[in-house]
Motif scaffolding. Sequence first.
Motif, short mmCIF file in Angstrom:
data_model
loop_
_atom_site.label_atom_id
_atom_site.label_comp_id
_atom_site.label_asym_id
_atom_site.label_seq_id
_atom_site.Cartn_x
_atom_site.Cartn_y
_atom_site.Cartn_z
N ALA A 169 -27.18 7.75 85.33
CA ALA A 169 -26.34 8.36 83.55
C ALA A 169 -25.02 8.78 84.75
O ALA A 169 -24.15 8.54 84.18
CB ALA A 169 -27.21 9.19 82.80
N TYR A 170 -25.71 9.48 85.80
CA TYR A 170 -24.85 10.62 86.55
C TYR A 170 -23.63 9.07 86.81
O TYR A 170 -22.07 9.30 86.95
CB TYR A 170 -25.29 11.14 87.49
N ARG A 171 -24.23 7.87 87.52
CA ARG A 171 -23.20 7.39 88.48
C ARG A 171 -22.90 6.01 87.19
O ARG A 171 -21.07 6.02 87.75
CB ARG A 171 -24.48 5.81 89.36
N ILE A 172 -23.05 5.97 86.10
CA ILE A 172 -22.78 5.20 85.23
C ILE A 172 -21.29 5.97 84.98
O ILE A 172 -20.85 5.22 84.16
CB ILE A 172 -23.49 4.85 83.78
N VAL A 173 -21.39 7.41 84.70
CA VAL A 173 -19.94 7.76 83.97
C VAL A 173 -19.07 7.63 84.99
O VAL A 173 -17.90 7.61 84.75
CB VAL A 173 -20.66 9.07 83.16
N GLN A 174 -19.37 7.75 85.68
CA GLN A 174 -19.07 8.29 87.06
C GLN A 174 -18.25 7.01 86.99
O GLN A 174 -16.74 6.63 87.56
CB GLN A 174 -19.33 8.71 88.82
N GLU A 175 -18.90 5.54 87.24
CA GLU A 175 -18.11 4.55 87.35
C GLU A 175 -17.24 4.44 86.87
O GLU A 175 -15.82 3.39 86.77
CB GLU A 175 -18.96 3.44 87.81
N MET A 222 -23.17 -0.73 87.22
CA MET A 222 -23.65 0.05 86.40
C MET A 222 -24.88 -0.47 85.34
O MET A 222 -25.39 -1.15 84.73
CB MET A 222 -22.05 0.20 85.32
N ARG A 223 -24.44 -2.02 84.73
CA ARG A 223 -25.50 -3.02 84.55
C ARG A 223 -26.63 -3.12 85.24
O ARG A 223 -27.92 -3.42 84.79
CB ARG A 223 -24.91 -4.71 84.58
N LEU A 229 -33.69 0.68 85.37
CA LEU A 229 -34.60 1.53 84.57
C LEU A 229 -35.33 0.86 83.46
O LEU A 229 -35.87 1.59 82.36
CB LEU A 229 -33.99 2.92 83.97
N GLY A 230 -35.22 -0.26 82.68
CA GLY A 230 -35.42 -1.29 81.46
C GLY A 230 -34.61 -0.54 80.02
O GLY A 230 -34.79 -1.59 79.26
N GLY A 231 -33.58 -0.70 80.53
CA GLY A 231 -32.29 -0.55 80.22
C GLY A 231 -31.23 -1.22 79.73
O GLY A 231 -31.68 -2.73 80.07
N GLU A 232 -30.23 -1.40 79.38
CA GLU A 232 -29.57 -2.41 78.92
C GLU A 232 -27.40 -1.93 79.28
O GLU A 232 -27.75 -0.39 78.64
CB GLU A 232 -28.84 -3.41 78.11
N LEU A 233 -26.78 -2.75 79.16
CA LEU A 233 -24.91 -1.37 79.51
C LEU A 233 -25.12 -3.20 79.15
O LEU A 233 -25.06 -4.30 79.43
CB LEU A 233 -25.01 -1.41 80.82
N THR A 234 -23.37 -2.18 77.94
CA THR A 234 -22.46 -3.66 77.97
C THR A 234 -21.46 -2.71 77.87
O THR A 234 -21.26 -1.36 77.48
CB THR A 234 -22.83 -3.35 76.38
N ALA A 235 -19.75 -3.61 77.83
CA ALA A 235 -18.92 -3.96 78.50
C ALA A 235 -18.19 -4.45 77.73
O ALA A 235 -18.13 -5.20 77.93
CB ALA A 235 -18.49 -3.23 80.35
N GLY A 236 -16.82 -3.46 76.62
CA GLY A 236 -15.93 -4.73 76.58
C GLY A 236 -15.41 -3.84 75.74
O GLY A 236 -14.73 -2.73 75.59
N PRO A 237 -14.52 -4.66 74.71
CA PRO A 237 -13.78 -4.03 73.52
C PRO A 237 -14.17 -2.63 72.99
O PRO A 237 -14.47 -3.23 72.89
CB PRO A 237 -11.97 -5.48 72.78
N GLY A 238 -12.71 -1.81 72.55
CA GLY A 238 -13.17 -0.94 71.60
C GLY A 238 -13.32 -1.44 70.43
O GLY A 238 -13.11 -2.45 70.10
N GLU A 239 -13.89 -0.44 69.49
CA GLU A 239 -15.11 -0.97 67.64
C GLU A 239 -13.60 -1.41 67.28
O GLU A 239 -13.78 -2.16 66.88
CB GLU A 239 -15.73 -0.12 67.25
N ARG A 240 -12.62 -1.18 67.19
CA ARG A 240 -11.24 -1.22 66.49
C ARG A 240 -10.21 -1.99 67.19
O ARG A 240 -9.13 -2.31 67.02
CB ARG A 240 -10.77 0.21 66.02
N GLY A 241 -10.82 -3.22 68.31
CA GLY A 241 -10.17 -3.49 69.10
C GLY A 241 -9.18 -3.56 70.01
O GLY A 241 -8.00 -3.92 70.75
N GLY A 242 -8.88 -1.84 70.36
CA GLY A 242 -8.02 -1.75 71.35
C GLY A 242 -9.48 -0.54 72.52
O GLY A 242 -10.09 -0.11 72.00
#
Length: 386
Positions: free
Chosen positions: A285-291, A343-344, A350-363
């Motif tokens: 979690a720390y490394r994901i926030v850091q990256e 990050m992914r 750990l058996g989890g998942e990670l998504t990365a993309g545009p924000g919910e409102r398109g910005g």
Amino acid sequence: MACGVRVGSGVALAGGVFLLVAGGTVPALLQERGEPWLTTVFGWVLIVVTCGALAFSGRRPVAVAALVLVTSSVYYVSSAYDGPLLVAPIVALYAVAARGLLGVAVALSAVALCGTAAGTAAGNEDVNNVALFMLAGWLVATVALGWARHSRLAYAREAEKHATSEERLRIARELHDSIGHHLSLINVQSSAALRRFQKDPERGARGAGEALGAVKDASKEALRELRTTLGALRDGDEAAPTAPVPGLDRVDELVASARRAGLDVRVTTTGREAGALPVEVDRAAYRIVQEALTNVSRHAGATSVAVRVRRGRRELVLEVVDDGRGAVRSGGGAVSGTGISGMRERARALGGELTAGPGERGGGFAVRARLPLSSSAVPQNGASPS
């Protein structure tokens, strides 16, 4: 050295087989003579050649197996004393199969079996149908055992190679996430100070002290992270690294570094507080926030970023959302970059998942990770936690 070991083991193998064959053949010489002495001497020459050839079975298994089959066949046809020379072809065929030459081993076994069957059909009373059936069983078992050894060694080599590759990826990911984060902050701070100085030398000089202070802090932390990572690579007889494993309890340090880079960072933590997080989850979690914060500082062109941490009963959910220009795409394709893939990989390990993309409102850009808290979580795609 390895060649010397192979030669030494080959000589030992040849000597052991010779002692076994000689021990089973000598008693027959003490009985009533069944053949001329010249034939007996010729038979012992064949025994010596057959057993001696086994010394080279590690380097030339096919040639040795072919020679041993020929010499042992000549021995049994010409000699009246049926000693245990059959052990030599069995050992030679095993060596061929153990080298991974399954087709060759099967072909040589078939030749040996067909030759023996032809002799039986021609009236050789020494080998009946039962003995022929037993010989076929011995040959099949020998080739199967040799192939099993080859498969086991090949699997062990592949597992070792895979472990080495996984370790290299883990080290690369640690270096990228930890040191790369601080180097990025150094680059951002120094570039901003340089731009301010070029636009207005007087005001830029006044702000240089603050920028240099941030550069000093970031470089100090980068050196500490580097010492910790290198310490983990020491030999087992050296002292283990004493620096604490980074976790979410140090997220304030990441926030402070991002704020020095000019970002308005807000952290929101919700959920249960039932004890400490599992070490591997806390570190990931720390490394994901850091990256994620590093990517915002370097690429997003954002002014503010929200970090949300929500701990549930069975999982930890992370969100890092900024108000920048959105996803940076390569060639018009999907979002790319080693930071996001790293990050992914941490989440999947750990058996989890990670998504990365545009924000919910398109910005802006949003990174969302779900990390199971259960120790029984199964890594996806064969990934290993790091």
